[in-house]
Design a protein around this motif. Structure first.
Motif, PDB file in Angstrom:
ATOM      1  N   LYS A 126       6.265  -3.334  -5.475  1.00 43.98           N
ATOM      2  CA  LYS A 126       4.872  -3.371  -5.944  1.00 43.98           C
ATOM      3  C   LYS A 126       3.920  -3.693  -4.790  1.00 43.98           C
ATOM      4  CE  LYS A 126       5.841  -4.577 -10.748  1.00 43.98           C
ATOM      5  NZ  LYS A 126       5.679  -5.592 -11.827  1.00 43.98           N
ATOM      6  N   GLN A 127       4.335  -4.586  -3.898  1.00 42.31           N
ATOM      7  CA  GLN A 127       3.505  -4.929  -2.749  1.00 42.31           C
ATOM      8  C   GLN A 127       3.324  -3.726  -1.817  1.00 42.31           C
ATOM      9  OE1 GLN A 127       5.242  -8.445  -0.968  1.00 42.31           O
ATOM     10  NE2 GLN A 127       5.015  -9.645  -2.849  1.00 42.31           N
ATOM     11  N   ILE A 128       4.383  -2.951  -1.655  1.00 46.97           N
ATOM     12  CA  ILE A 128       4.305  -1.743  -0.825  1.00 46.97           C
ATOM     13  C   ILE A 128       3.365  -0.726  -1.472  1.00 46.97           C
ATOM     14  CG2 ILE A 128       5.625   0.243   0.022  1.00 46.97           C
ATOM     15  CD1 ILE A 128       8.023  -1.676   0.346  1.00 46.97           C
ATOM     16  N   GLN A 129       3.450  -0.585  -2.787  1.00 44.92           N
ATOM     17  CA  GLN A 129       2.541   0.314  -3.506  1.00 44.92           C
ATOM     18  C   GLN A 129       1.091  -0.097  -3.267  1.00 44.92           C
ATOM     19  OE1 GLN A 129       4.258  -0.205  -7.478  1.00 44.92           O
ATOM     20  NE2 GLN A 129       4.723   1.986  -7.555  1.00 44.92           N
ATOM     21  N   GLU A 134      -4.285   0.652  -0.874  1.00 41.86           N
ATOM     22  CA  GLU A 134      -5.409   0.063  -0.137  1.00 41.86           C
ATOM     23  C   GLU A 134      -5.687   0.830   1.156  1.00 41.86           C
ATOM     24  OE1 GLU A 134      -7.526  -2.257  -1.075  1.00 41.86           O
ATOM     25  OE2 GLU A 134      -6.496  -2.391  -3.001  1.00 41.86           O
ATOM     26  N   ASN A 135      -4.642   1.288   1.812  1.00 45.91           N
ATOM     27  CA  ASN A 135      -4.834   2.045   3.046  1.00 45.91           C
ATOM     28  C   ASN A 135      -5.502   3.385   2.774  1.00 45.91           C
ATOM     29  OD1 ASN A 135      -4.401   2.062   5.953  1.00 45.91           O
ATOM     30  ND2 ASN A 135      -2.952   3.718   5.605  1.00 45.91           N
ATOM     31  N   LEU A 144       0.318   3.873   8.854  1.00 47.74           N
ATOM     32  CA  LEU A 144       1.264   3.066   8.078  1.00 47.74           C
ATOM     33  C   LEU A 144       2.688   3.590   8.224  1.00 47.74           C
ATOM     34  CD1 LEU A 144       1.964   0.896   5.996  1.00 47.74           C
ATOM     35  CD2 LEU A 144       1.179   2.455   4.203  1.00 47.74           C
ATOM     36  N   TYR A 145       3.613   2.657   8.536  1.00 46.78           N
ATOM     37  CA  TYR A 145       5.032   2.998   8.666  1.00 46.78           C
ATOM     38  C   TYR A 145       5.838   2.160   7.685  1.00 46.78           C
ATOM     39  CZ  TYR A 145       4.273   5.547  13.066  1.00 46.78           C
ATOM     40  OH  TYR A 145       3.872   6.464  14.014  1.00 46.78           O
ATOM     41  N   LEU A 146       6.807   2.810   7.055  1.00 43.53           N
ATOM     42  CA  LEU A 146       7.765   2.129   6.181  1.00 43.53           C
ATOM     43  C   LEU A 146       9.140   2.403   6.774  1.00 43.53           C
ATOM     44  CD1 LEU A 146       7.798   0.576   3.444  1.00 43.53           C
ATOM     45  CD2 LEU A 146       8.304   2.749   2.339  1.00 43.53           C
ATOM     46  N   VAL A 254      -1.157  -9.791   3.826  1.00 45.24           N
ATOM     47  CA  VAL A 254      -1.245  -9.653   5.281  1.00 45.24           C
ATOM     48  C   VAL A 254      -1.828  -8.285   5.636  1.00 45.24           C
ATOM     49  CG1 VAL A 254       0.044  -9.617   7.454  1.00 45.24           C
ATOM     50  CG2 VAL A 254       0.723 -11.205   5.639  1.00 45.24           C
ATOM     51  N   PHE A 255      -1.334  -7.266   4.976  1.00 47.05           N
ATOM     52  CA  PHE A 255      -1.782  -5.896   5.228  1.00 47.05           C
ATOM     53  C   PHE A 255      -3.277  -5.752   4.929  1.00 47.05           C
ATOM     54  CE2 PHE A 255      -2.419  -1.437   4.266  1.00 47.05           C
ATOM     55  CZ  PHE A 255      -1.643  -0.785   5.214  1.00 47.05           C
ATOM     56  N   GLU A 256      -3.706  -6.264   3.781  1.00 44.61           N
ATOM     57  CA  GLU A 256      -5.104  -6.134   3.371  1.00 44.61           C
ATOM     58  C   GLU A 256      -6.031  -6.960   4.252  1.00 44.61           C
ATOM     59  OE1 GLU A 256      -5.713  -6.419  -0.993  1.00 44.61           O
ATOM     60  OE2 GLU A 256      -3.545  -6.170  -1.111  1.00 44.61           O
ATOM     61  N   ILE A 257      -5.571  -8.118   4.730  1.00 42.56           N
ATOM     62  CA  ILE A 257      -6.382  -8.942   5.637  1.00 42.56           C
ATOM     63  C   ILE A 257      -6.676  -8.171   6.921  1.00 42.56           C
ATOM     64  CG2 ILE A 257      -6.274 -10.962   7.163  1.00 42.56           C
ATOM     65  CD1 ILE A 257      -4.878 -12.428   4.789  1.00 42.56           C
ATOM     66  N   ILE A 258      -5.676  -7.477   7.444  1.00 36.26           N
ATOM     67  CA  ILE A 258      -5.881  -6.698   8.669  1.00 36.26           C
ATOM     68  C   ILE A 258      -6.846  -5.547   8.412  1.00 36.26           C
ATOM     69  CG2 ILE A 258      -4.735  -5.180  10.337  1.00 36.26           C
ATOM     70  CD1 ILE A 258      -2.316  -7.033  10.176  1.00 36.26           C
ATOM     71  N   LEU A 259      -6.725  -4.880   7.266  1.00 35.18           N
ATOM     72  CA  LEU A 259      -7.672  -3.813   6.926  1.00 35.18           C
ATOM     73  C   LEU A 259      -9.093  -4.365   6.820  1.00 35.18           C
ATOM     74  CD1 LEU A 259      -5.846  -1.694   4.164  1.00 35.18           C
ATOM     75  CD2 LEU A 259      -6.179  -1.109   6.567  1.00 35.18           C
TER      76      LEU A 259
END
Length: 316
Positions: A126-129, A134-135, A144-146, A254-259
């Motif tokens: 869910k966090q990855i989704q 958001e990206n 974005l890399y997975l 963390v991802f959204e803070i950087i965005l």
């Protein structure tokens, strides 16, 4: 010959029965007394059905007109929806024209599958989704890399979100991130690192550990980064925010803070835009003192000054 005359006489008698006193033939069916007489032999229920049928026949044209009106109304509604849809789509597309993609790379490290329970793997899913969504809508979307996708996580994605195979603007790899990018370009983001990240380097690839473990493996990502000889750092959270909970943040936070930082250019704004209220985040001033603590210190200083003044007056 005798038979023929008998037949002719019988036919004449039958014709006489079918002719009335004026010499006209009786109608086979009438809507007047004949119908009324016929209705007398019907039950109440049959009469009701017959009346209903007559009414239905009489209102046939009215129903036809109403169907025509409803059809015209639906046609108008479809036209209005199409126009509104075009307006909303164009409205959605307008902000996308202002989008400026970032060359910054953010890597979601999914190599901890064997350390998590299935319920935690689903939380990670869910966090990855959320990161992906958001990206897609960000003003400065990152690359974005997975990486290390497989095991329980891939199974969860296949079962719960089969559309992930059609995701756009994302690099999905089964390989480990260290096999995809040069070691000198990597920076592992972990709250256990003593290094504080002040600025983002567009040439770097920042790795976020996809580990949902509720502190069962504390410091694990930090140790892994050291083993691989990868640069590591933590977000400057303590410089701007004081929380009543642990500093470990979810992957998507963390991802959204950087965005948010890429958009606003301010760590403090980014933190307070993204951090959930349950974290109890409170702003920290430039001196590194919590605002509430500073007010308490000022009150204590005023009380000390008051006590000193009273002591001085007594001595005088």
């Amino acid at each position: 010959m005798a038979d023929d005359s008998v037949k002719s006489e019988a036919s004449a008698q039958q014709e006489d029965k079918n002719v009335n006193n004026t010499g006209c033939e009786k109608p086979a069916n009438t809507n007047g007394k004949a119908t009324a007489a016929g209705n007398q032999g019907l039950s109440k229920r049959q009469k009701k059905k017959l009346l209903k049928h007559h009414k239905w026949e009489e209102e046939r044209e009215l129903r036809k007109q109403k169907r025509k009106e409803r059809k015209q109304l639906r046609r108008l509604q479809r036209q209005n929806h199409q126009e509104e849809g075009e307006d909303s789509q164009s409205a959605k597309k307008r902000p996308r024209r202002e989008v400026t993609p970032s060359s910054l790379r953010l890597v979601l490290d999914c190599s901890f599958d064997d350390l998590m329970l299935i319920k935690d793997v689903r939380k990670l899913h869910k966090q990855i989704q959320r990161c992906y969504a958001e990206n897609r809508r960000a003003l400065h979307p990152v690359q974005l890399y997975l990486t290390s996708l497989g095991g329980q996580l891939k199974q969860s994605m296949d079962e719960k979100d089969k559309g992930w195979v059609n995701w756009k603007d994302i690099n999905i790899k089964t390989e480990h991130y260290s096999e995809v990018m040069a070691k000198e370009e990597l920076v592992y983001l972990t709250s256990d690192s003593p290094n504080v990240l002040e600025e983002l380097d567009q040439k770097k690839a920042y790795v976020i550990g996809g580990l949902v473990d509720h502190n069962h493996h504390k410091g694990y990502t930090f140790e892994k980064a050291k083993e691989l000889g990868i640069t590591h750092a933590q977000l400057p959270l303590s410089s701007f925010v004081k929380m009543n909970s642990r500093k470990v943040l979810a992957v998507n936070h963390v991802f959204e803070i950087i965005l948010a930082y890429l958009e606003k250019g301010s760590w403090q704004e980014a933190f307070f835009t993204i951090l959930p209220q349950r974290k109890g985040a409170v702003a920290v001033n430039q001196a590194g003192t919590n605002t509430q603590d500073k007010e308490e210190e000022e009150e204590e200083e005023e009380e000390e000054d008051s006590d000193t003044a009273e002591h001085t007056e007594k001595m005088d």
